[in-house]
Design a protein around this motif. Structure first.
Motif, PDB file in Angstrom:
ATOM      1  N   LEU A 207       0.822  -1.269  -0.009  1.00  0.00           N
ATOM      2  CA  LEU A 207       0.010   0.093   0.076  1.00  0.00           C
ATOM      3  C   LEU A 207       0.841   1.261  -0.147  1.00  0.00           C
ATOM      4  CD1 LEU A 207      -2.977  -1.133   2.307  1.00  0.00           C
ATOM      5  CD2 LEU A 207      -2.839  -0.922  -0.118  1.00  0.00           C
ATOM      6  N   CYS A 208       1.227   1.727   1.109  1.00  0.00           N
ATOM      7  CA  CYS A 208       1.941   2.985   1.248  1.00  0.00           C
ATOM      8  C   CYS A 208       2.836   3.268   2.431  1.00  0.00           C
ATOM      9  CB  CYS A 208       0.929   4.176   1.106  1.00  0.00           C
ATOM     10  SG  CYS A 208       1.813   5.687   0.451  1.00  0.00           S
ATOM     11  N   PRO A 209       3.570   2.233   2.744  1.00  0.00           N
ATOM     12  CA  PRO A 209       4.627   2.349   3.979  1.00  0.00           C
ATOM     13  C   PRO A 209       5.944   2.960   3.345  1.00  0.00           C
ATOM     14  CG  PRO A 209       4.467  -0.002   3.174  1.00  0.00           C
ATOM     15  CD  PRO A 209       3.385   0.949   2.461  1.00  0.00           C
ATOM     16  N   GLY A 210       6.416   3.750   4.476  1.00  0.00           N
ATOM     17  CA  GLY A 210       7.692   4.076   4.255  1.00  0.00           C
ATOM     18  C   GLY A 210       8.837   3.122   4.067  1.00  0.00           C
ATOM     19  N   HIS A 211      10.071   3.528   4.007  1.00  0.00           N
ATOM     20  CA  HIS A 211      11.378   2.655   3.779  1.00  0.00           C
ATOM     21  C   HIS A 211      11.313   1.649   4.884  1.00  0.00           C
ATOM     22  CE1 HIS A 211      14.623   0.938   1.614  1.00  0.00           C
ATOM     23  NE2 HIS A 211      15.360   1.234   2.744  1.00  0.00           N
ATOM     24  N   LEU A 212      11.501   2.306   6.100  1.00  0.00           N
ATOM     25  CA  LEU A 212      11.527   1.573   7.239  1.00  0.00           C
ATOM     26  C   LEU A 212      10.305   0.720   7.904  1.00  0.00           C
ATOM     27  CD1 LEU A 212      14.257   3.392   9.418  1.00  0.00           C
ATOM     28  CD2 LEU A 212      14.512   1.287   8.515  1.00  0.00           C
ATOM     29  N   THR A 213       9.465   1.703   7.302  1.00  0.00           N
ATOM     30  CA  THR A 213       8.017   1.128   7.896  1.00  0.00           C
ATOM     31  C   THR A 213       7.547  -0.176   7.298  1.00  0.00           C
ATOM     32  OG1 THR A 213       7.363   3.311   8.124  1.00  0.00           O
ATOM     33  CG2 THR A 213       5.554   1.622   8.407  1.00  0.00           C
ATOM     34  N   LEU A 214       8.093  -0.551   5.980  1.00  0.00           N
ATOM     35  CA  LEU A 214       7.986  -1.862   5.432  1.00  0.00           C
ATOM     36  C   LEU A 214       8.144  -3.150   6.264  1.00  0.00           C
ATOM     37  CD1 LEU A 214       9.639  -1.136   2.031  1.00  0.00           C
ATOM     38  CD2 LEU A 214       7.483  -1.966   2.264  1.00  0.00           C
ATOM     39  N   LEU A 215       9.252  -2.757   7.170  1.00  0.00           N
ATOM     40  CA  LEU A 215       9.567  -3.847   8.274  1.00  0.00           C
ATOM     41  C   LEU A 215       8.636  -4.242   9.344  1.00  0.00           C
ATOM     42  CD1 LEU A 215      13.523  -3.339   8.264  1.00  0.00           C
ATOM     43  CD2 LEU A 215      12.065  -4.725   6.802  1.00  0.00           C
ATOM     44  N   SER A 216       7.657  -3.223   9.555  1.00  0.00           N
ATOM     45  CA  SER A 216       6.801  -3.431  10.655  1.00  0.00           C
ATOM     46  C   SER A 216       5.361  -3.520  10.228  1.00  0.00           C
ATOM     47  CB  SER A 216       7.001  -2.027  11.851  1.00  0.00           C
ATOM     48  OG  SER A 216       6.748  -0.943  11.093  1.00  0.00           O
ATOM     49  N   SER A 217       5.078  -3.693   9.029  1.00  0.00           N
ATOM     50  CA  SER A 217       3.932  -3.923   8.473  1.00  0.00           C
ATOM     51  C   SER A 217       3.442  -5.220   8.431  1.00  0.00           C
ATOM     52  CB  SER A 217       4.000  -3.521   6.767  1.00  0.00           C
ATOM     53  OG  SER A 217       2.968  -4.006   6.387  1.00  0.00           O
ATOM     54  N   SER A 218       2.363  -5.338   8.990  1.00  0.00           N
ATOM     55  CA  SER A 218       1.817  -6.826   9.363  1.00  0.00           C
ATOM     56  C   SER A 218       1.260  -7.489   7.904  1.00  0.00           C
ATOM     57  CB  SER A 218       0.245  -6.632  10.336  1.00  0.00           C
ATOM     58  OG  SER A 218      -0.510  -5.930   9.435  1.00  0.00           O
ATOM     59  N   THR A 219       0.958  -6.410   7.072  1.00  0.00           N
ATOM     60  CA  THR A 219       0.731  -7.055   5.962  1.00  0.00           C
ATOM     61  C   THR A 219       1.803  -7.476   4.874  1.00  0.00           C
ATOM     62  OG1 THR A 219      -1.214  -5.499   5.445  1.00  0.00           O
ATOM     63  CG2 THR A 219      -0.553  -6.363   3.447  1.00  0.00           C
ATOM     64  N   VAL A 220       2.783  -6.779   4.928  1.00  0.00           N
ATOM     65  CA  VAL A 220       4.072  -7.335   4.445  1.00  0.00           C
ATOM     66  C   VAL A 220       4.760  -8.612   5.044  1.00  0.00           C
ATOM     67  CG1 VAL A 220       6.741  -6.841   3.843  1.00  0.00           C
ATOM     68  CG2 VAL A 220       4.825  -4.963   3.566  1.00  0.00           C
ATOM     69  N   PHE A 221       4.859  -8.663   6.268  1.00  0.00           N
ATOM     70  CA  PHE A 221       4.988  -9.882   7.038  1.00  0.00           C
ATOM     71  C   PHE A 221       4.428 -10.904   6.832  1.00  0.00           C
ATOM     72  CE2 PHE A 221       3.957 -13.000  10.495  1.00  0.00           C
ATOM     73  CZ  PHE A 221       5.315 -13.428  10.379  1.00  0.00           C
ATOM     74  N   GLU A 222       2.760 -10.799   6.718  1.00  0.00           N
ATOM     75  CA  GLU A 222       2.203 -11.916   6.496  1.00  0.00           C
ATOM     76  C   GLU A 222       2.436 -12.364   5.014  1.00  0.00           C
ATOM     77  OE1 GLU A 222      -1.717 -10.463   7.231  1.00  0.00           O
ATOM     78  OE2 GLU A 222      -1.449 -10.507   9.370  1.00  0.00           O
ATOM     79  N   GLY A 223       2.724 -11.732   3.915  1.00  0.00           N
ATOM     80  CA  GLY A 223       3.133 -11.896   2.633  1.00  0.00           C
ATOM     81  C   GLY A 223       4.444 -12.659   2.527  1.00  0.00           C
ATOM     82  N   VAL A 224       5.431 -12.165   3.210  1.00  0.00           N
ATOM     83  CA  VAL A 224       6.572 -12.851   3.189  1.00  0.00           C
ATOM     84  C   VAL A 224       6.438 -14.042   4.137  1.00  0.00           C
ATOM     85  CG1 VAL A 224       9.066 -12.467   4.146  1.00  0.00           C
ATOM     86  CG2 VAL A 224       8.003 -10.422   3.285  1.00  0.00           C
ATOM     87  N   ARG A 225       5.872 -14.179   5.138  1.00  0.00           N
ATOM     88  CA  ARG A 225       5.634 -15.673   5.621  1.00  0.00           C
ATOM     89  C   ARG A 225       5.206 -16.536   4.749  1.00  0.00           C
ATOM     90  NH1 ARG A 225       0.423 -15.214   9.173  1.00  0.00           N
ATOM     91  NH2 ARG A 225      -0.155 -15.256   7.084  1.00  0.00           N
ATOM     92  N   ASP A 226       4.136 -16.406   4.089  1.00  0.00           N
ATOM     93  CA  ASP A 226       3.528 -17.190   3.273  1.00  0.00           C
ATOM     94  C   ASP A 226       4.326 -17.402   2.034  1.00  0.00           C
ATOM     95  OD1 ASP A 226       1.303 -17.007   4.913  1.00  0.00           O
ATOM     96  OD2 ASP A 226       0.073 -15.813   3.470  1.00  0.00           O
TER      97      ASP A 226
END
Length: 229
Positions: A207-226
């Protein structure tokens, strides 16, 4: 004796008879399917980052059942060449495989960590020892932001650098590794934002997280986890 009790005993006797006959004939009885083993994970931070950048994802992976021994993160001098950092990535991946007994590891990277880990894959034998590789906000084709710093690694991150030309020459995603990238249209460090995208990878726009915020995004985590399952 109550008829229900008699029926239950007859049923148990029949089951015992079937089990005995099965064993005597050497027929294996069905077993519950074992959960597939998950690859251990190596986390690689970016320029001027640290191992603590992974605190959120580290905790989330622990919550998903990964053990402390099945993950590794480390710090390094990000001012040096990505080629030198790649040697450290190799050493860390080798150590994690030796520690866990795993044939392969998964590598999850942020920012410049995508570059040195890709160098490890392409030029230091990593293709044989990595299953899944992830780049989160990586300057895979350079970033204009790197024009503002003079470290060796910064020069390598500039669009059109000799390092990037060599890294991206031929197949950008070589071998049998599963490549995945996550990039944000609001990343203030990676310019252009789509620099992260690699040919042959599974590329995911967030969506629209900043550079470091990518690492604390639950959506990004869930995608990477899967992706690394």
């Amino acid at each position: 004796m109550h008829i229900t009790s008699i029926t239950r005993r007859l049923g148990m006797a029949a089951l015992t008879l079937v089990a005995t006959a099965t064993a005597s004939l050497g027929i294996a009885t069905p077993q519950a399917a074992a959960a597939p083993a998950r690859d251990p994970i190596l986390f690689v931070h970016g320029w001027q980052g640290s191992a603590s950048n992974w605190d959120y994802m580290w905790g989330r992976f622990l919550g998903e059942g990964y053990s402390l021994g099945a993950m590794a993160r480390f710090g390094y001098d990000s001012s040096q060449s990505n080629k030198d950092i790649a040697l450290e990535v190799k050493a860390q991946a080798d150590a994690l495989r030796a520690k866990t007994g795993a044939a392969k590891v998964d590598i999850i990277t942020h920012s410049m960590g995508g570059l040195n880990s890709r160098w490890y894959l392409k030029n230091l034998g990593g293709l044989d020892f990595v299953d899944d590789w992830v780049s989160i906000g990586g300057p895979n084709h350079g970033t204009d932001t790197a024009n503002g710093c003079a470290d060796t690694s910064c020069v390598e991150m500039r669009p059109g650098s000799a390092f990037l030309a060599e890294l991206n020459s031929g197949d950008e995603t070589p071998g049998l590794v599963n490549y995945g990238t996550w990039w944000s249209p609001c990343d203030e460090i990676i310019n252009p934002d789509q620099s992260t995208i690699l040919n042959g990878a599974t590329n995911t726009q967030t969506l629209c997280p900043g550079h470091l915020t990518l690492l604390s995004s639950s959506t990004v985590f869930e995608g990477v986890r899967d992706f690394v399952k």
